[in-house]
Design a protein around this motif. Sequence first.
Motif, PDB file in Angstrom:
ATOM      1  N   UNK A  47     -29.461 -27.826 -41.376  1.00 35.95           N
ATOM      2  CA  UNK A  47     -30.590 -28.260 -41.874  1.00 35.95           C
ATOM      3  C   UNK A  47     -30.858 -27.720 -43.370  1.00 35.95           C
ATOM      4  N   UNK A  48     -30.615 -26.499 -43.700  1.00 33.17           N
ATOM      5  CA  UNK A  48     -30.909 -25.958 -44.838  1.00 33.17           C
ATOM      6  C   UNK A  48     -29.647 -26.476 -45.973  1.00 33.17           C
ATOM      7  N   UNK A  49     -28.557 -26.755 -45.529  1.00 33.51           N
ATOM      8  CA  UNK A  49     -27.673 -27.559 -46.590  1.00 33.51           C
ATOM      9  C   UNK A  49     -28.065 -28.800 -46.923  1.00 33.51           C
ATOM     10  N   UNK A  50     -28.744 -29.523 -45.716  1.00 38.56           N
ATOM     11  CA  UNK A  50     -29.322 -30.894 -46.154  1.00 38.56           C
ATOM     12  C   UNK A  50     -30.559 -30.841 -47.163  1.00 38.56           C
ATOM     13  N   UNK A  68     -26.267 -26.778 -58.866  1.00 37.81           N
ATOM     14  CA  UNK A  68     -26.300 -25.550 -58.316  1.00 37.81           C
ATOM     15  C   UNK A  68     -26.820 -25.593 -56.775  1.00 37.81           C
ATOM     16  N   UNK A  69     -27.878 -26.586 -56.771  1.00 36.13           N
ATOM     17  CA  UNK A  69     -28.361 -26.806 -55.387  1.00 36.13           C
ATOM     18  C   UNK A  69     -27.207 -27.425 -54.676  1.00 36.13           C
ATOM     19  N   UNK A  76     -23.782 -23.295 -47.451  1.00 40.34           N
ATOM     20  CA  UNK A  76     -24.295 -23.279 -46.227  1.00 40.34           C
ATOM     21  C   UNK A  76     -23.586 -24.200 -44.973  1.00 40.34           C
ATOM     22  N   UNK A  77     -23.233 -25.524 -45.476  1.00 39.61           N
ATOM     23  CA  UNK A  77     -22.239 -26.120 -44.835  1.00 39.61           C
ATOM     24  C   UNK A  77     -21.258 -25.741 -44.464  1.00 39.61           C
ATOM     25  N   UNK A 105     -14.945 -25.319 -48.081  1.00 40.12           N
ATOM     26  CA  UNK A 105     -15.974 -25.963 -48.610  1.00 40.12           C
ATOM     27  C   UNK A 105     -16.918 -25.174 -49.366  1.00 40.12           C
ATOM     28  N   UNK A 106     -17.077 -23.870 -48.755  1.00 34.86           N
ATOM     29  CA  UNK A 106     -17.856 -22.762 -49.277  1.00 34.86           C
ATOM     30  C   UNK A 106     -17.284 -22.460 -50.718  1.00 34.86           C
TER      31      UNK A 106
END
Length: 130
Positions: A47-50, A68-69, A76-77, A105-106
């Motif tokens: 949810x935070x990644x979204x 950056x976002x 987070x994902x 991914x990170x």
Amino acid sequence: MSVGRTQRRLNAALGVFLLAVAVVVVTLLGDGLLATPVLAGQVLLVALAGGCDLLAAADRPGGWAWYRWSGLGNVLLGLSLPLGVFGTAGGSLYLLLAGVGGLSLALLGVDLLVFAGRYTRGTQLDWRDD
């Protein structure tokens, strides 16, 4: 259409998808989600990644550039991926594979977040930043 604008549209679609997945999981599991803290943590990270991806689609929210976002959303994902197989019957092999995928991914996200895409995109995205 610029690359940044196209990427921001993709971030918007990804953000909506990730938030929808989180809402569906919370709706289906309800209070049962709190009984499994690892799954609850994974849903929170998704949810935070979204949310970060939706902020990436906006025009300079909170003083940060879109990439950056987007990078924070990727981090987070990436952190959420190994949690999906943590404690499953597949054991350490699946955890290792999900961990490698999540780490990849990170790291892409860290490049966007810290280095403005210098290492993964070939050119820095902040060349026109104020």
